[in-house]
Every structure is written in structure tokens, then in C-alpha cells.
Write a protein that holds these residues in place. Structure first.
Motif, PDB file in Angstrom:
ATOM      1  N   GLU A  36      -3.676  -0.658  -2.711  1.00 26.29           N
ATOM      2  CA  GLU A  36      -2.420  -1.333  -2.392  1.00 26.29           C
ATOM      3  C   GLU A  36      -2.643  -2.476  -1.412  1.00 26.29           C
ATOM      4  N   GLU A  37      -3.460  -2.236  -0.409  1.00 28.49           N
ATOM      5  CA  GLU A  37      -3.663  -3.239   0.635  1.00 28.49           C
ATOM      6  C   GLU A  37      -5.158  -3.445   0.881  1.00 28.49           C
ATOM      7  N   ILE A  81      -3.253  -7.652  11.291  1.00 33.20           N
ATOM      8  CA  ILE A  81      -1.856  -7.312  11.589  1.00 33.20           C
ATOM      9  C   ILE A  81      -0.916  -8.006  10.608  1.00 33.20           C
ATOM     10  N   ALA A  82      -1.191  -9.269  10.300  1.00 25.99           N
ATOM     11  CA  ALA A  82      -0.342  -9.993   9.346  1.00 25.99           C
ATOM     12  C   ALA A  82      -0.391  -9.334   7.968  1.00 25.99           C
ATOM     13  N   VAL A  83      -1.573  -8.919   7.549  1.00 31.27           N
ATOM     14  CA  VAL A  83      -1.710  -8.257   6.248  1.00 31.27           C
ATOM     15  C   VAL A  83      -1.008  -6.903   6.266  1.00 31.27           C
ATOM     16  N   LEU A  84      -1.107  -6.183   7.377  1.00 28.75           N
ATOM     17  CA  LEU A  84      -0.405  -4.895   7.496  1.00 28.75           C
ATOM     18  C   LEU A  84       1.103  -5.078   7.354  1.00 28.75           C
ATOM     19  N   ASN A  88       3.252  -3.752   4.244  1.00 31.91           N
ATOM     20  CA  ASN A  88       4.302  -2.777   4.532  1.00 31.91           C
ATOM     21  C   ASN A  88       5.634  -3.242   3.955  1.00 31.91           C
ATOM     22  N   MET A  89       5.928  -4.509   4.100  1.00 33.31           N
ATOM     23  CA  MET A  89       7.178  -5.031   3.542  1.00 33.31           C
ATOM     24  C   MET A  89       7.160  -4.946   2.016  1.00 33.31           C
ATOM     25  N   ARG A  95       7.381   3.556  -0.779  1.00 29.19           N
ATOM     26  CA  ARG A  95       7.125   4.586   0.234  1.00 29.19           C
ATOM     27  C   ARG A  95       8.388   5.382   0.530  1.00 29.19           C
ATOM     28  N   LEU A  96       9.521   4.704   0.580  1.00 29.18           N
ATOM     29  CA  LEU A  96      10.785   5.416   0.781  1.00 29.18           C
ATOM     30  C   LEU A  96      11.071   6.335  -0.401  1.00 29.18           C
ATOM     31  N   LYS A  97      10.784   5.837  -1.582  1.00 30.74           N
ATOM     32  CA  LYS A  97      10.981   6.654  -2.778  1.00 30.74           C
ATOM     33  C   LYS A  97      10.082   7.888  -2.728  1.00 30.74           C
TER      34      LYS A  97
END
Length: 167
Positions: A36-37, A81-84, A88-89, A95-97
Motif C-alpha cells: 500500500e505504501e 512523514i509526507a508519504v505517511l 493515510n489519507m 481502514r475504517l471499513k
């Protein structure tokens, strides 16, 4: 022509039909997060590279390179940090699902456990009632038998009295 608000139906997720997405172990989760990241581990690697370079240049006494590596470390950490934040956005909805799904699974497991416990209690109650009924039958049978024996003793006693009195 009226313009309504945006469609409120949720967009379909690519994970809707994927049961493995919802039932994964730790290693699968790490690999999924890496896919994912992928830039986050890259940023961490760049940060480590900059710190190692700064350490080596400090040992050599090269202040110019030390400062350069520390600046690179700062840029690498900022990149991470910018990539995180961006990742995340981007993945927040899924993730909520996932959290909602895990809550539903936990609730279902809790209810299943409760239902199993209630069934076991009902079975124990039925066994207890059956046992009490058997004990009551035995007690009634013993009481009936005792009444029968007492009656027989009375009859025999009466017969013997009649025989002795009648002689």
C-alpha cells in the motif's frame, strides 16, 4: 435543471469480495501495508543511510559532509512523514471499513459464544429436571411400596389376630 448533492452511495471497494483482506495474519498485514505504501520504507531507508553517512563523516572529522548528511537526514524524514500522511489519507476509507468489519466479527463471535453458553445452560437445566423427575418417581415408588408393605403387615396382623382370637 436542479443540481443535487453528490451521490451518497459508497464507492465499491476492490476488497469487497476478497475474504483474505479481512482474515489476514501479521505477516500478510506487513506485506499488504508495504504494498500500500512502498515509499515509507524507502524514506526510512534513506533516513538510515543519511545517519550512517553522518556517523562515518563525523568519525573522519569531515564537518562539511557531516552537515550535508544531517540535511539529507532531515529531507528523508520530511519525505517519510509526507508519504505517511498522503498514504493515510488515501487508504483511510478502507481502514475504517476494516475496523467496522472487525467490530462486526467480534460482535458476532461474542453473540455466538453467548448463544452456546445459553444452550449449554438449557441442556443442564433439562438434565437437572429429568434427574429430579427420576428421583421423584423413585421416591413415589418407594413410598407406594412402603404403603403396600405397611398394608400387607396390617392385613397379616389382622389375620393372625383373627386366627388367634378365633381359636
Amino acid at each position: 435543471m436542479s443540481f443535487g448533492g453528490p451521490n451518497s452511495t459508497p464507492l465499491p471497494s476492490s476488497f469487497d469480495e476478497n475474504a483474505d483482506f479481512y482474515n489476514e495474519n501479521t505477516i500478510d498485514k506487513i506485506w499488504r501495508r508495504f504494498r500500500e505504501e512502498p515509499l515509507v520504507p524507502l524514506g526510512c531507508g534513506l533516513t538510515v543511510w543519511a545517519i550512517v553517512g553522518a556517523t562515518r563523516s563525523m568519525r573522519k572529522g569531515d564537518h562539511k559532509m557531516t552537515n550535508l548528511y544531517f540535511r539529507r537526514r532531515l529531507y528523508a524524514q520530511g519525505f517519510t512523514i509526507a508519504v505517511l500522511v498522503a498514504g493515510n489519507m488515501y487508504w483511510q476509507k478502507d481502514r475504517l471499513k476494516r475496523k467496522e468489519y472487525e467490530k462486526k466479527v467480534a460482535e458476532k463471535d461474542r453473540m455466538d459464544k453467548r448463544d452456546r453458553w445459553l444452550r449449554e445452560l438449557e441442556m443442564r437445566d433439562e438434565e437437572d429436571k429429568a434427574w429430579k423427575e427420576r428421583m421423584a418417581k423413585k421416591a413415589r415408588g418407594a413410598a407406594d411400596e412402603a404403603v403396600g408393605v405397611t398394608q400387607m403387615v396390617k392385613e397379616k396382623t389382622k389375620e393372625l389376630k383373627d386366627q388367634t382370637v378365633g381359636k
